[in-house]
Design a protein around this motif. Structure first.
Motif, PDB file in Angstrom:
ATOM      1  N   PRO A  27     -69.813 -51.709  52.286  1.00 18.02           N
ATOM      2  CA  PRO A  27     -69.375 -51.585  50.895  1.00 18.02           C
ATOM      3  C   PRO A  27     -70.542 -51.356  49.927  1.00 18.02           C
ATOM      4  CG  PRO A  27     -68.404 -53.536  51.930  1.00 18.02           C
ATOM      5  CD  PRO A  27     -69.427 -52.992  52.891  1.00 18.02           C
ATOM      6  N   VAL A  28     -70.319 -50.494  48.954  1.00 15.63           N
ATOM      7  CA  VAL A  28     -71.316 -50.277  47.907  1.00 15.63           C
ATOM      8  C   VAL A  28     -71.602 -51.629  47.247  1.00 15.63           C
ATOM      9  CG1 VAL A  28     -71.755 -49.134  45.698  1.00 15.63           C
ATOM     10  CG2 VAL A  28     -70.584 -47.895  47.528  1.00 15.63           C
ATOM     11  N   GLY A  29     -72.859 -51.923  47.023  1.00 15.84           N
ATOM     12  CA  GLY A  29     -73.256 -53.211  46.462  1.00 15.84           C
ATOM     13  C   GLY A  29     -73.710 -54.192  47.527  1.00 15.84           C
ATOM     14  N   ASP A  30     -73.304 -53.974  48.771  1.00 18.72           N
ATOM     15  CA  ASP A  30     -73.766 -54.784  49.901  1.00 18.72           C
ATOM     16  C   ASP A  30     -75.176 -54.294  50.243  1.00 18.72           C
ATOM     17  OD1 ASP A  30     -74.315 -55.584  52.647  1.00 18.72           O
ATOM     18  OD2 ASP A  30     -72.172 -55.940  52.907  1.00 18.72           O
ATOM     19  N   PRO A  31     -76.159 -55.186  50.430  1.00 23.71           N
ATOM     20  CA  PRO A  31     -77.510 -54.738  50.769  1.00 23.71           C
ATOM     21  C   PRO A  31     -77.574 -53.899  52.045  1.00 23.71           C
ATOM     22  CG  PRO A  31     -77.524 -57.072  50.230  1.00 23.71           C
ATOM     23  CD  PRO A  31     -76.079 -56.635  50.273  1.00 23.71           C
ATOM     24  N   ARG A  32     -76.530 -53.968  52.870  1.00 24.15           N
ATOM     25  CA  ARG A  32     -76.501 -53.192  54.119  1.00 24.15           C
ATOM     26  C   ARG A  32     -75.933 -51.790  53.928  1.00 24.15           C
ATOM     27  NH1 ARG A  32     -72.984 -57.041  57.401  1.00 24.15           N
ATOM     28  NH2 ARG A  32     -72.047 -57.121  55.335  1.00 24.15           N
ATOM     29  N   HIS A  33     -75.526 -51.453  52.721  1.00 22.19           N
ATOM     30  CA  HIS A  33     -75.033 -50.099  52.427  1.00 22.19           C
ATOM     31  C   HIS A  33     -76.224 -49.159  52.284  1.00 22.19           C
ATOM     32  CE1 HIS A  33     -72.542 -46.923  50.696  1.00 22.19           C
ATOM     33  NE2 HIS A  33     -73.559 -46.734  49.850  1.00 22.19           N
ATOM     34  N   SER A  34     -76.185 -48.019  52.981  1.00 23.39           N
ATOM     35  CA  SER A  34     -77.271 -47.047  52.887  1.00 23.39           C
ATOM     36  C   SER A  34     -76.756 -45.652  53.175  1.00 23.39           C
ATOM     37  CB  SER A  34     -78.379 -47.373  53.891  1.00 23.39           C
ATOM     38  OG  SER A  34     -79.360 -46.355  53.889  1.00 23.39           O
ATOM     39  N   GLY A  35     -77.184 -44.703  52.385  1.00 16.15           N
ATOM     40  CA  GLY A  35     -76.913 -43.302  52.657  1.00 16.15           C
ATOM     41  C   GLY A  35     -78.067 -42.652  53.397  1.00 16.15           C
ATOM     42  N   ASP A  36     -79.132 -43.421  53.597  1.00 17.11           N
ATOM     43  CA  ASP A  36     -80.337 -42.879  54.216  1.00 17.11           C
ATOM     44  C   ASP A  36     -80.421 -43.133  55.716  1.00 17.11           C
ATOM     45  OD1 ASP A  36     -81.350 -41.991  51.722  1.00 17.11           O
ATOM     46  OD2 ASP A  36     -82.030 -44.035  51.304  1.00 17.11           O
TER      47      ASP A  36
END
Length: 121
Positions: A27-36
């Motif tokens: 989820p966006v806002g979760d530190p584990r969210h990444s597009g990279d």
């Protein structure tokens, strides 16, 4: 800034997204969210294999053996990871599959994290 910090356990957290710990699918806002980048903690029983080859790959991947014996199948070669720390890297456009020759734990890093790919791929 505790909302930018996440502390977890790979064995426990990996069960939530078929092993994937980090990527666009969190989820966006979760530190584990990444597009990279995407990171997977893969725990595989002996004989476990990928259901079908990945074709048309749009990412680069690094797969590191933590324990066990793990085979990565590539179009023109097969790589067997047998010692802790053995790894293989393959690039954009390289079809691949895998097979756990023994109970294995592997860490996979893929980049970029591409929306539209299923989490389990």
């Amino acid at each position: 800034m505790t909302d930018t910090i996440y502390v977890g356990n790979a064995d426990a957290d990996a069960a939530g997204d078929r092993g994937w710990l980090l990527g666009y699918f969190k989820p966006v806002g979760d530190p584990r969210h990444s597009g990279d980048v995407e990171i997977k903690w893969g725990v595989h029983p002996p004989g476990d294999r990928r259901a079908q080859w990945v074709t048309g790959e749009k990412r680069t991947a690094l797969l590191v053996l933590i324990s066990g014996r793990f085979r990565v199948e590539l179009p023109d070669r097969t790589v067997v990871l047998s010692r802790r720390g053995d790894y293989v890297v393959w690039g954009h456009g390289v079809d691949h599959s895998w097979y756990a020759e023994e109970e294995s734990v592997v860490l996979t890093v893929r980049w970029p994290s591409v929306p539209g790919y299923a989490v389990g791929t």
